[in-house]
Design a protein around this motif. Structure first.
Motif, PDB file in Angstrom:
ATOM      1  N   ILE A  81       0.811  -1.406  -0.179  1.00  0.00           N
ATOM      2  CA  ILE A  81      -0.065  -0.468  -0.009  1.00  0.00           C
ATOM      3  C   ILE A  81       1.043   1.402   0.136  1.00  0.00           C
ATOM      4  CG2 ILE A  81      -1.633   1.444   1.236  1.00  0.00           C
ATOM      5  CD1 ILE A  81      -2.875  -1.031   2.619  1.00  0.00           C
ATOM      6  N   ALA A  82       0.404   2.083  -0.913  1.00  0.00           N
ATOM      7  CA  ALA A  82       1.797   3.388  -1.278  1.00  0.00           C
ATOM      8  C   ALA A  82       1.288   4.413  -0.156  1.00  0.00           C
ATOM      9  CB  ALA A  82       1.230   3.969  -2.320  1.00  0.00           C
ATOM     10  N   GLY A  83       2.998   4.361   0.376  1.00  0.00           N
ATOM     11  CA  GLY A  83       2.925   5.712   1.909  1.00  0.00           C
ATOM     12  C   GLY A  83       2.819   4.663   3.081  1.00  0.00           C
ATOM     13  N   LEU A  84       2.420   4.092   2.633  1.00  0.00           N
ATOM     14  CA  LEU A  84       3.152   3.755   4.794  1.00  0.00           C
ATOM     15  C   LEU A  84       3.775   2.558   4.632  1.00  0.00           C
ATOM     16  CD1 LEU A  84      -1.130   1.481   4.714  1.00  0.00           C
ATOM     17  CD2 LEU A  84      -0.381   3.260   6.319  1.00  0.00           C
ATOM     18  N   ARG A  85       4.443   2.591   5.773  1.00  0.00           N
ATOM     19  CA  ARG A  85       5.967   1.746   6.559  1.00  0.00           C
ATOM     20  C   ARG A  85       5.392   0.632   7.287  1.00  0.00           C
ATOM     21  NH1 ARG A  85       7.844   7.437   8.687  1.00  0.00           N
ATOM     22  NH2 ARG A  85       8.317   9.083   6.436  1.00  0.00           N
ATOM     23  N   PRO A  86       6.850  -0.096   7.250  1.00  0.00           N
ATOM     24  CA  PRO A  86       6.311  -1.544   8.274  1.00  0.00           C
ATOM     25  C   PRO A  86       6.061  -1.371   8.879  1.00  0.00           C
ATOM     26  CG  PRO A  86       8.503  -1.267   6.641  1.00  0.00           C
ATOM     27  CD  PRO A  86       7.754   0.369   6.334  1.00  0.00           C
ATOM     28  N   THR A  87       4.864  -1.996   9.855  1.00  0.00           N
ATOM     29  CA  THR A  87       4.202  -2.070  11.050  1.00  0.00           C
ATOM     30  C   THR A  87       5.235  -2.321  12.256  1.00  0.00           C
ATOM     31  OG1 THR A  87       3.150  -4.448  11.084  1.00  0.00           O
ATOM     32  CG2 THR A  87       1.897  -2.172  10.069  1.00  0.00           C
ATOM     33  N   ASP A  88       6.244  -3.411  11.580  1.00  0.00           N
ATOM     34  CA  ASP A  88       7.647  -3.995  12.397  1.00  0.00           C
ATOM     35  C   ASP A  88       7.948  -3.087  13.789  1.00  0.00           C
ATOM     36  OD1 ASP A  88       8.064  -6.341  10.587  1.00  0.00           O
ATOM     37  OD2 ASP A  88       6.937  -5.923  11.828  1.00  0.00           O
TER      38      ASP A  88
END
Length: 88
Positions: A81-88
């Motif tokens: 998803i463009a614009g989202l960073r990894p959740t880790d």
């Protein structure tokens, strides 16, 4: 065919369709995703659910919600998803 038979056939069709939607499984170290999806679906369903619906219909709705959350988590974690960073 009666209305009950029509409703049962439609429910079976939706159940089959939901069963075909692909979820690649948890990522390494992400086995808690199923629990998170279950909790999220339960929260949504508890405020929106249909107590007058059949158990089969309620189960189908919960499965669809859980699958949606699992796919969304997977997409975010894999940066699809463009614009989202990894959740880790």
């Amino acid at each position: 065919m009666s209305n009950d038979d029509d409703a049962r056939a439609e429910l079976e069709d939706w159940s089959e369709l939901i069963g075909r939607i692909r979820y690649d499984g948890p990522r390494p170290g992400g086995a808690g995703d199923e629990r998170l999806a279950d909790e999220a679906a339960s929260n949504v369903f508890s405020s929106w659910g249909r107590p007058d619906s059949s158990a089969e219909m309620n189960n189908l709705i919960c499965r669809a919600l859980e699958l949606g959350y699992l796919r969304a988590l997977q997409d975010v974690r894999e940066q699809r998803i463009a614009g989202l960073r990894p959740t880790d």
